[in-house]
Design an enzyme around this catalytic site. Structure first.
Site, short mmCIF file in Angstrom:
data_model
loop_
_atom_site.label_atom_id
_atom_site.label_comp_id
_atom_site.label_asym_id
_atom_site.label_seq_id
_atom_site.Cartn_x
_atom_site.Cartn_y
_atom_site.Cartn_z
N TRP A 102 40.42 40.73 47.41
CA TRP A 102 41.61 41.00 46.59
C TRP A 102 41.67 42.44 46.11
CZ3 TRP A 102 45.48 38.25 47.63
CH2 TRP A 102 45.35 36.89 47.93
N ASP A 169 42.58 42.86 37.32
CA ASP A 169 43.15 41.66 37.94
C ASP A 169 42.27 40.49 37.53
OD1 ASP A 169 44.00 39.57 39.53
OD2 ASP A 169 43.90 40.67 41.43
N LYS A 193 45.84 29.82 39.46
CA LYS A 193 44.42 29.56 39.66
C LYS A 193 43.88 28.83 38.43
CE LYS A 193 44.54 32.01 43.49
NZ LYS A 193 44.34 33.42 43.73
C1 LIG Z 1 45.03 34.59 44.44
C2 LIG Z 1 44.77 35.98 43.98
C3 LIG Z 1 45.73 37.00 44.12
C4 LIG Z 1 47.05 36.78 44.84
O1 LIG Z 1 47.88 35.96 44.14
P1 LIG Z 1 49.34 35.52 44.75
O2 LIG Z 1 49.96 34.90 43.54
O3 LIG Z 1 49.08 34.60 45.88
O4 LIG Z 1 50.03 36.76 45.17
C5 LIG Z 1 45.45 38.25 43.61
N1 LIG Z 1 44.28 38.50 43.00
C6 LIG Z 1 43.32 37.55 42.85
C7 LIG Z 1 42.05 37.88 42.14
C8 LIG Z 1 43.54 36.26 43.33
O5 LIG Z 1 42.61 35.32 43.18
#
Ligand SMILES: *Cc1c(COP(=O)(O)O)cnc(C)c1O
Length: 357
Positions: A102, A169, A193
């Site tokens: 990511w 993030d 998540k």
């Molecule tokens: C899943 C994830 C993303 C991407 O998320 P989307 O909503 O599918 O664009 C970005 N960063 C991390 C750490 C993730 O786990």
């Protein structure tokens, strides 16, 4: 229906009481006689929900009043573009820590807008601060607190001692532990998540950063627009807001973030112990770099992995396949995963080992 053990990386398991409440009031939300799915975002009741949502998050995550809470769309990937668009200002470059899938993708997207300085590039570790080559003229420094695919998680907040805004993030671990927001300039997290369904993306940003957007920034990507309108710029994903609000109330009923952090640690310890005690399973990441949310492991005999996933599925364990870029097995265990289901997974692993080992 028999019980399903859902270890999906996301969209992921939600707390049972949240789903039950949503089901119970699906046809008649809040005594309005209509479903939340049919309610206008301009209805007073929905506006009240929006305020409550922000208020609840501010209280539960202890977000100071000089930070704006924005509920946006576009997911984690959307933020990979919105961050440079909103934060570059006059600057020409940004710092990125790259240590997993990511963070790698975040840096790739940012390259469309500016020069990306890879502060450190690493694999399978959370790089120690001594390895970072930061640029004090960078517009911001971005890192990924939990690498969902690679099974890595920071156990510390980088103290970079410059005025460069720190951007994290936290898509896969926000609300899994208490945070001190004052250590960050911006935290972003897509909800699907750890704290809700897909469709809503949270951005918490210090108010001092709201005047740096590039002129071409579309309004629906513009932090200041969302801040000024309390996230009511466009039609919000109303159902997602509603579910996130129920999850926040559930978090509070669980005893808040301190208590959830203890439970998450306990769950992770249990599964890592099961892996480490056996020669049949292995995890190649040093204990201090291991994620509590996404636990990746392999079978020493790789050829047995397909069989493991198949038998797991038959025993009602779903979502365990590792990401296609790394293979292997991954158990994602967010807030809503009770320890009893992690125990059940450990038992299954021991049985599988006894049968095939
Ligand atoms: C899943 C994830 C993303 C991407 O998320 P989307 O909503 O599918 O664009 C970005 N960063 C991390 C750490 C993730 O786990």
């Amino acid at each position: 229906m028999s019980r399903i053990f859902n270890f999906s990386p996301g969209p992921a398991k939600l707390p049972r009481p949240v789903l039950e409440q949503a089901q119970a009031e699906l046809l008649d939300w809040n005594g309005t006689g209509v479903s939340i799915l049919e309610t206008s975002h301009r209805a007073l009741q929905f506006e009240a929900l929006g305020h409550e949502l922000t208020h609840n998050l501010r209280r539960i995550a202890n977000i100071p009043s000089d930070y704006k809470i924005l509920w946006m769309q576009g997911g984690g990937r959307g933020q990979f573009s919105m961050i440079p668009m909103n934060l570059l200002g006059e600057k020409k470059s940004a710092d990125y820590v790259i240590n997993g899938l990511w963070s790698h993708l975040a840096a790739d997207e940012a390259r469309k807008y500016c020069h990306v300085n890879p502060v450190v590039q690493a694999r399978d570790i959370v790089p120690d601060l001594s390895m970072w080559a930061c640029d004090e003229n960078a517009a911001y420094l971005h890192y990924t607190d939990n690498e969902t695919v690679d099974g890595l998680e920071f156990s510390f907040v980088p103290d970079i001692t410059t005025d460069v805004p720190l951007v994290a993030d936290m898509t896969s671990n926000f609300l899994s532990k208490p945070i001190d927001m004052t250590q960050f300039s911006l935290i972003h997290a897509a909800a699907q998540k750890n704290f809700g369904p897909s469709g809503v993306t949270l951005v918490i940003v210090h108010e001092s950063l709201l005047d740096r957007a590039l002129p071409m920034t579309p309004s629906f990507c513009h932090y200041k627009t969302f801040s000024e309108l309390n996230s009511f710029y466009q039609t919000p994903p109303t159902m997602s807001w509603y579910i996130v609000n129920l999850v926040l109330k559930w978090i509070e009923a669980q005893g808040g973030l301190e208590r959830l952090a203890e439970k998450n640690q306990e769950k992770a310890d249990l599964l890592y112990q099961t892996i480490d005690e056996s020669d049949f399973y292995r995890n190649h990441i040093a204990p201090e770099h291991r994620s509590r949310m996404n636990i990746v492991f392999r079978l020493t005999n790789n050829a047995l992995e397909a069989c493991f996933l198949e038998e797991a599925q038959e025993a009602n364990f779903i979502g365990l396949k590792g990401h296609k870029s790394v293979g292997g097995i991954r158990a994602s265990m967010y807030n809503a995963m009770p320890i009893s289901e992690v125990q059940a997974l450990c038992e299954f692993m021991k049985h599988f080992e006894a049968k095939h080992g």
